[in-house]
Design a protein around this motif. Structure first.
Motif, PDB file in Angstrom:
ATOM      1  N   MET A 181       0.831  -1.208   0.000  1.00 15.13           N
ATOM      2  CA  MET A 181       0.000   0.000   0.000  1.00 15.13           C
ATOM      3  C   MET A 181       0.862   1.253   0.000  1.00 15.13           C
ATOM      4  O   MET A 181       0.554   2.232  -0.681  1.00 15.13           O
ATOM      5  N   MET A 182       1.957   1.233   0.748  1.00 14.04           N
ATOM      6  CA  MET A 182       2.838   2.389   0.827  1.00 14.04           C
ATOM      7  C   MET A 182       3.462   2.704  -0.531  1.00 14.04           C
ATOM      8  O   MET A 182       3.671   3.864  -0.892  1.00 14.04           O
ATOM      9  N   LYS A 183       3.742   1.642  -1.328  1.00 18.15           N
ATOM     10  CA  LYS A 183       4.368   1.841  -2.632  1.00 18.15           C
ATOM     11  C   LYS A 183       3.357   2.131  -3.730  1.00 18.15           C
ATOM     12  O   LYS A 183       3.745   2.350  -4.880  1.00 18.15           O
ATOM     13  N   SER A 210      -6.573  -9.587   1.076  1.00 15.07           N
ATOM     14  CA  SER A 210      -6.761  -9.951  -0.322  1.00 15.07           C
ATOM     15  C   SER A 210      -7.477  -8.852  -1.097  1.00 15.07           C
ATOM     16  O   SER A 210      -7.116  -8.539  -2.231  1.00 15.07           O
ATOM     17  N   ALA A 211      -8.489  -8.247  -0.481  1.00  8.82           N
ATOM     18  CA  ALA A 211      -9.211  -7.163  -1.149  1.00  8.82           C
ATOM     19  C   ALA A 211      -8.323  -5.930  -1.298  1.00  8.82           C
ATOM     20  O   ALA A 211      -8.376  -5.233  -2.317  1.00  8.82           O
ATOM     21  N   GLN A 212      -7.506  -5.656  -0.287  1.00 10.05           N
ATOM     22  CA  GLN A 212      -6.619  -4.507  -0.358  1.00 10.05           C
ATOM     23  C   GLN A 212      -5.609  -4.670  -1.493  1.00 10.05           C
ATOM     24  O   GLN A 212      -5.387  -3.751  -2.288  1.00 10.05           O
ATOM     25  N   LEU A 213      -4.992  -5.847  -1.587  1.00 14.34           N
ATOM     26  CA  LEU A 213      -4.004  -6.085  -2.635  1.00 14.34           C
ATOM     27  C   LEU A 213      -4.646  -6.121  -4.021  1.00 14.34           C
ATOM     28  O   LEU A 213      -4.033  -5.709  -5.009  1.00 14.34           O
ATOM     29  N   THR A 214      -5.884  -6.621  -4.086  1.00 17.56           N
ATOM     30  CA  THR A 214      -6.583  -6.655  -5.375  1.00 17.56           C
ATOM     31  C   THR A 214      -6.904  -5.255  -5.877  1.00 17.56           C
ATOM     32  O   THR A 214      -6.831  -4.976  -7.080  1.00 17.56           O
ATOM     33  N   SER A 215      -7.244  -4.359  -4.960  1.00 16.16           N
ATOM     34  CA  SER A 215      -7.652  -3.011  -5.367  1.00 16.16           C
ATOM     35  C   SER A 215      -6.485  -2.110  -5.743  1.00 16.16           C
ATOM     36  O   SER A 215      -6.679  -1.134  -6.490  1.00 16.16           O
ATOM     37  N   LEU A 216      -5.282  -2.421  -5.269  1.00 18.34           N
ATOM     38  CA  LEU A 216      -4.151  -1.512  -5.503  1.00 18.34           C
ATOM     39  C   LEU A 216      -3.830  -1.300  -6.987  1.00 18.34           C
ATOM     40  O   LEU A 216      -3.651  -0.147  -7.414  1.00 18.34           O
ATOM     41  N   PRO A 217      -3.738  -2.366  -7.814  1.00 15.48           N
ATOM     42  CA  PRO A 217      -3.479  -2.117  -9.241  1.00 15.48           C
ATOM     43  C   PRO A 217      -4.576  -1.286  -9.904  1.00 15.48           C
ATOM     44  O   PRO A 217      -4.289  -0.466 -10.792  1.00 15.48           O
ATOM     45  N   LEU A 218      -5.819  -1.485  -9.483  1.00 19.86           N
ATOM     46  CA  LEU A 218      -6.923  -0.710 -10.058  1.00 19.86           C
ATOM     47  C   LEU A 218      -6.843   0.748  -9.626  1.00 19.86           C
ATOM     48  O   LEU A 218      -7.125   1.654 -10.412  1.00 19.86           O
ATOM     49  N   ILE A 219      -6.455   0.987  -8.372  1.00 20.12           N
ATOM     50  CA  ILE A 219      -6.296   2.356  -7.892  1.00 20.12           C
ATOM     51  C   ILE A 219      -5.159   3.050  -8.637  1.00 20.12           C
ATOM     52  O   ILE A 219      -5.271   4.212  -9.039  1.00 20.12           O
ATOM     53  N   ASN A 220      -4.055   2.329  -8.826  1.00 24.11           N
ATOM     54  CA  ASN A 220      -2.903   2.908  -9.522  1.00 24.11           C
ATOM     55  C   ASN A 220      -3.206   3.250 -10.973  1.00 24.11           C
ATOM     56  O   ASN A 220      -2.605   4.171 -11.541  1.00 24.11           O
ATOM     57  N   PHE A 278       0.754  -1.100   9.842  1.00 23.24           N
ATOM     58  CA  PHE A 278       1.291   0.243  10.062  1.00 23.24           C
ATOM     59  C   PHE A 278       2.819   0.235  10.012  1.00 23.24           C
ATOM     60  O   PHE A 278       3.434   1.193   9.530  1.00 23.24           O
ATOM     61  N   MET A 279       3.426  -0.840  10.482  1.00 19.54           N
ATOM     62  CA  MET A 279       4.878  -0.961  10.372  1.00 19.54           C
ATOM     63  C   MET A 279       5.304  -0.998   8.916  1.00 19.54           C
ATOM     64  O   MET A 279       6.296  -0.367   8.529  1.00 19.54           O
ATOM     65  N   GLY A 280       4.559  -1.742   8.099  1.00 22.37           N
ATOM     66  CA  GLY A 280       4.874  -1.804   6.674  1.00 22.37           C
ATOM     67  C   GLY A 280       4.670  -0.475   5.974  1.00 22.37           C
ATOM     68  O   GLY A 280       5.432  -0.098   5.077  1.00 22.37           O
ATOM     69  N   ILE A 281       3.628   0.250   6.391  1.00 24.12           N
ATOM     70  CA  ILE A 281       3.326   1.537   5.756  1.00 24.12           C
ATOM     71  C   ILE A 281       4.391   2.575   6.064  1.00 24.12           C
ATOM     72  O   ILE A 281       4.876   3.297   5.186  1.00 24.12           O
ATOM     73  N   TYR A 282       4.775   2.657   7.328  1.00 22.87           N
ATOM     74  CA  TYR A 282       5.654   3.747   7.757  1.00 22.87           C
ATOM     75  C   TYR A 282       7.133   3.357   7.861  1.00 22.87           C
ATOM     76  O   TYR A 282       7.986   4.239   7.966  1.00 22.87           O
ATOM     77  N   ALA A 283       7.425   2.047   7.830  1.00 18.59           N
ATOM     78  CA  ALA A 283       8.834   1.637   7.904  1.00 18.59           C
ATOM     79  C   ALA A 283       9.221   0.691   6.780  1.00 18.59           C
ATOM     80  O   ALA A 283      10.378   0.262   6.718  1.00 18.59           O
ATOM     81  N   GLY A 284       8.272   0.376   5.887  1.00 18.46           N
ATOM     82  CA  GLY A 284       8.533  -0.590   4.833  1.00 18.46           C
ATOM     83  C   GLY A 284       9.584  -0.147   3.837  1.00 18.46           C
ATOM     84  O   GLY A 284      10.260  -0.975   3.224  1.00 18.46           O
TER      85      GLY A 284
END
Length: 246
Positions: free
Chosen positions: A45-47, A66-76, A164-170
């Motif tokens: 999500m951070m990337k 799974s829904a979050q990862l599925t939506s990311l390419p569509l959002i991008n 949150f660790m992945g978002i802010y420290a990933g």
């Protein structure tokens, strides 16, 4: 925090504490995979085009890897909002099946409590709960609620923390580490020990084959088809096995 305060104050009975602790014990091992998967999802999500703030909001509101990862390419790719929602719903269609199976155990609760349980329900929580109480002849009992809370509350806390660790420290993690493969291996380490019965094995085999065959379908419809096919295969196998034993 409210539940934690009630534990400390002794407002919760010993039986409720026991079943909550039992759920916590059963879900302890899967929490490792949950943490790794949450961290990977946070990095993804951070990337993406969401940025840190919207990624944090998404992990709190959606709470579905799974829904979050599925939506990311569509959002991008600036896809229409309706398409993003449809893709997320298709990937998470399995929760309709989960809800139907859990409804007899929690239908006595107020609607807002059932809504909260629906929000924090997870795949592993459902599997562990049904493995222990799926054949329970008595429903709507205190032990069901508190055992389920012991399964899903720790999962929610670990997922949010690691996301949150992945978002802010990933960004500190080198891409060469291939951490996404570590998440897959961690999930396999949790799923494989659960394959103790023939219905579970058939569920995994059929779901895996359908997912592989449907990987080229749009909106990741192959994943939704794999879930449905796996559940049907498991149920049919269990019914045939019961008839044979009878």
């Amino acid at each position: 925090m409210f539940l934690f305060n009630k534990f400390r104050s002794g407002a919760i009975s010993d039986r409720k504490r026991y079943y909550f602790s039992l759920g916590l014990k059963d879900t302890a091992a899967p929490l490792i995979a949950t943490g790794i998967w949450g961290f990977v999802t946070g990095i993804a999500m951070m990337k993406s085009a969401l940025g840190e703030s919207f990624s944090a909001l998404m992990t709190l509101m959606v709470y579905a890897g799974s829904a979050q990862l599925t939506s990311l390419p569509l959002i991008n790719s600036n896809s229409p909002i309706w398409l993003i929602f449809v893709a997320g719903m298709i990937v998470n269609i399995r929760f309709i099946i989960f809800s139907a199976a859990l409804q007899p155990f929690f239908r006595h609760l107020a609607w807002y409590k059932r809504l909260l349980l629906g929000y924090i329900t997870t795949d592993m929580g459902f599997v562990l709960f049904m493995s222990r109480f799926g054949h329970d002849s008595t429903r709507e009992r205190m032990r069901h609620v508190w055992y389920f809370l012991g399964l899903v509350i720790p999962n929610w806390l670990v997922w949010q923390t690691t996301s949150f660790m992945g978002i802010y420290a990933g960004r500190l993690v080198p891409e060469s580490w291939g951490i996404e493969y570590a998440a897959v291996l961690a999930l396999l380490a949790v799923v494989v020990p659960l394959l103790k019965t023939r219905p579970f094995v058939m569920c995994l085999v059929v779901a895996g084959l359908v997912a592989w065959a449907g990987q080229l379908l749009p909106l990741r419809m192959g994943l939704g088809a794999a879930v449905i096919a796996g559940v049907i295969a498991g149920v049919v196998t269990e019914q045939l096995q019961s008839k044979r034993e009878a």
